[in-house]
Design a protein around this motif. Sequence first.
Motif, PDB file in Angstrom:
ATOM      1  N   UNK A  18     -31.143  27.261  32.097  1.00 42.86           N
ATOM      2  CA  UNK A  18     -31.214  27.443  33.542  1.00 42.86           C
ATOM      3  C   UNK A  18     -32.509  28.131  33.973  1.00 42.86           C
ATOM      4  N   UNK A  19     -33.096  28.941  33.094  1.00 41.81           N
ATOM      5  CA  UNK A  19     -34.283  29.716  33.474  1.00 41.81           C
ATOM      6  C   UNK A  19     -35.587  28.988  33.197  1.00 41.81           C
ATOM      7  N   UNK A  20     -35.552  27.836  32.577  1.00 42.85           N
ATOM      8  CA  UNK A  20     -36.792  27.128  32.242  1.00 42.85           C
ATOM      9  C   UNK A  20     -37.543  26.681  33.494  1.00 42.85           C
ATOM     10  N   UNK A  21     -36.834  26.222  34.513  1.00 41.27           N
ATOM     11  CA  UNK A  21     -37.479  25.734  35.736  1.00 41.27           C
ATOM     12  C   UNK A  21     -36.518  25.918  36.897  1.00 41.27           C
ATOM     13  N   UNK A  22     -37.047  25.929  38.079  1.00 42.26           N
ATOM     14  CA  UNK A  22     -36.172  26.075  39.249  1.00 42.26           C
ATOM     15  C   UNK A  22     -35.196  24.901  39.347  1.00 42.26           C
ATOM     16  N   UNK A  26     -26.923  22.906  40.466  1.00 40.75           N
ATOM     17  CA  UNK A  26     -27.159  23.014  39.022  1.00 40.75           C
ATOM     18  C   UNK A  26     -26.891  24.437  38.532  1.00 40.75           C
ATOM     19  N   UNK A  27     -27.345  25.438  39.317  1.00 38.71           N
ATOM     20  CA  UNK A  27     -27.069  26.822  38.915  1.00 38.71           C
ATOM     21  C   UNK A  27     -25.567  27.097  38.873  1.00 38.71           C
ATOM     22  N   UNK A  28     -24.864  26.556  39.888  1.00 35.01           N
ATOM     23  CA  UNK A  28     -23.418  26.763  39.931  1.00 35.01           C
ATOM     24  C   UNK A  28     -22.733  26.147  38.715  1.00 35.01           C
ATOM     25  N   UNK A  29     -23.125  24.933  38.386  1.00 37.57           N
ATOM     26  CA  UNK A  29     -22.516  24.271  37.234  1.00 37.57           C
ATOM     27  C   UNK A  29     -22.858  24.999  35.939  1.00 37.57           C
TER      28      UNK A  29
END
Length: 487
Positions: free
Chosen positions: A268-272, A277-280
């Motif tokens: 999740x931290x590789x790119x915005x 997507x963050x929720x999933x």
Amino acid sequence: MKVHSITRRLSAFVLLAELLLAGCTTGADLLYQRRQALRSFDVMLHGRADSVFGAVQDAEDNADDIKLDALALHLPASDLYEVREDTGKLLGRSPGWQGAATSGIGPGSATWSIKLDHHRYRGITLHGIRGIDLDEPGGGSHHGVQVYYAASTHPITHALWEAARFLLLTNSILLLGTGLIIVLVLRRGMAPLKLLAAEAAQVSASSWAFQAPVDAYAVEELAPLASALDAALKRLELSFRQQKDFVSDAAHELKTAVTIVKSSLQLLSYRPRSPEHYQAGLEGCLADCARMEELVQKMLALARAEQISSTLSLPTARTSTELAGCLADAVAQMNTLAALRQVRTELHIEVSDASLHVAMPSDDLTTLSTNLVLNAIQHSHPGGHVKIRVQQNADGSASVEIRDQGEGIPSDDLPFVFDRFRRGDPSRSRETGGTGLGLAICKAIVEAYRGYITIESTVGAGTTVIFGVPTIHSASSDSRKMIKSSA
């Protein structure tokens, strides 16, 4: 604590017993020698008294009196004698005799003792009749004579003291030799025990190799100890290895779970990304954390179940649970999951006492029941059904059978189903949330309460798990019922 030596104690005990025995035998021997010596002494006294009596002769006077011819006597100078007629007339005595010496001699005494000048004498009284001029026409005369004869007992006392010193010296030498032999024999006899202790001292957490010496098994008293040590160390080794494997497997499982969560967060931290997507991704991390939390809880449950065996006391009312109600609650808890998976559950209670209590707390029985019913539901096909049957055995114990119609367990995996972190189908672990600890926990709980658990399975036909636990009591009422719940 004061340390005692078995060798010294046994040696002292044996020597004390031998000393007591030697004292008794020495005393008995001295008494026997004294008795024999006195008998011989009395025979000697009787012979010498006869000699004195034989020295009583005719006085060759007109009154037909008698006299003692002392010149005819050849007796030891230390001996004492006195000769009197029955009338009390003194016929003669030895130079050392005292007239008052016969005052302590009772009438009719055959033998007697006196003390004279600090010396003890043993004497004998001889009664006889001396006839005078028996060949004359008148028949002569008869005189009653009493001979008192005594001799010093010093030779007997001296001989007994010499015998006592000889026996004391001999027994001392024998006791000393026996003591040395006993110490050597005991040390040699204790050698297998020392070897056994030395072998046991080599056992450590890194080396469990233990082999009791052959000499220990050859000793009747040490053979049970050697066998017990061997069996105990084998059990400890098995337990230690199980704990070691458990820690290793647990660390591996936890590391895997943490790695998964870490990988998800790193991804999740590789790119915005979009909020969706963050929720999933966060939901996936929460699911992985939940599985990790479940793993920790099951590990704690397994450790607690395995610890119960060493602290479990006899079953009481506080450690018993009503079996049928607990199983019904477990089935009811699983009804929602069964409905989602389209699986029917059936509970059959076939016992003579509907309130049958088993020797197990409700928490452990609930954990055991829900784990087994959950496994049966998770491994059943949609449309299948799970049957739970409760029976009371002839010996008073209760048994529970849980049968499903799932895919079954391959025969190669069946012997290992109760092992920790064992998954027959690893691909389904993420789907079902399996940790490989469920059946291990069930086995630990059942065995902790002196019960048993078995599993039978056929690929494509389903699996049957049977466990049994002791009961507290059974009543005479007759009750049979069936509880059904269907999806």
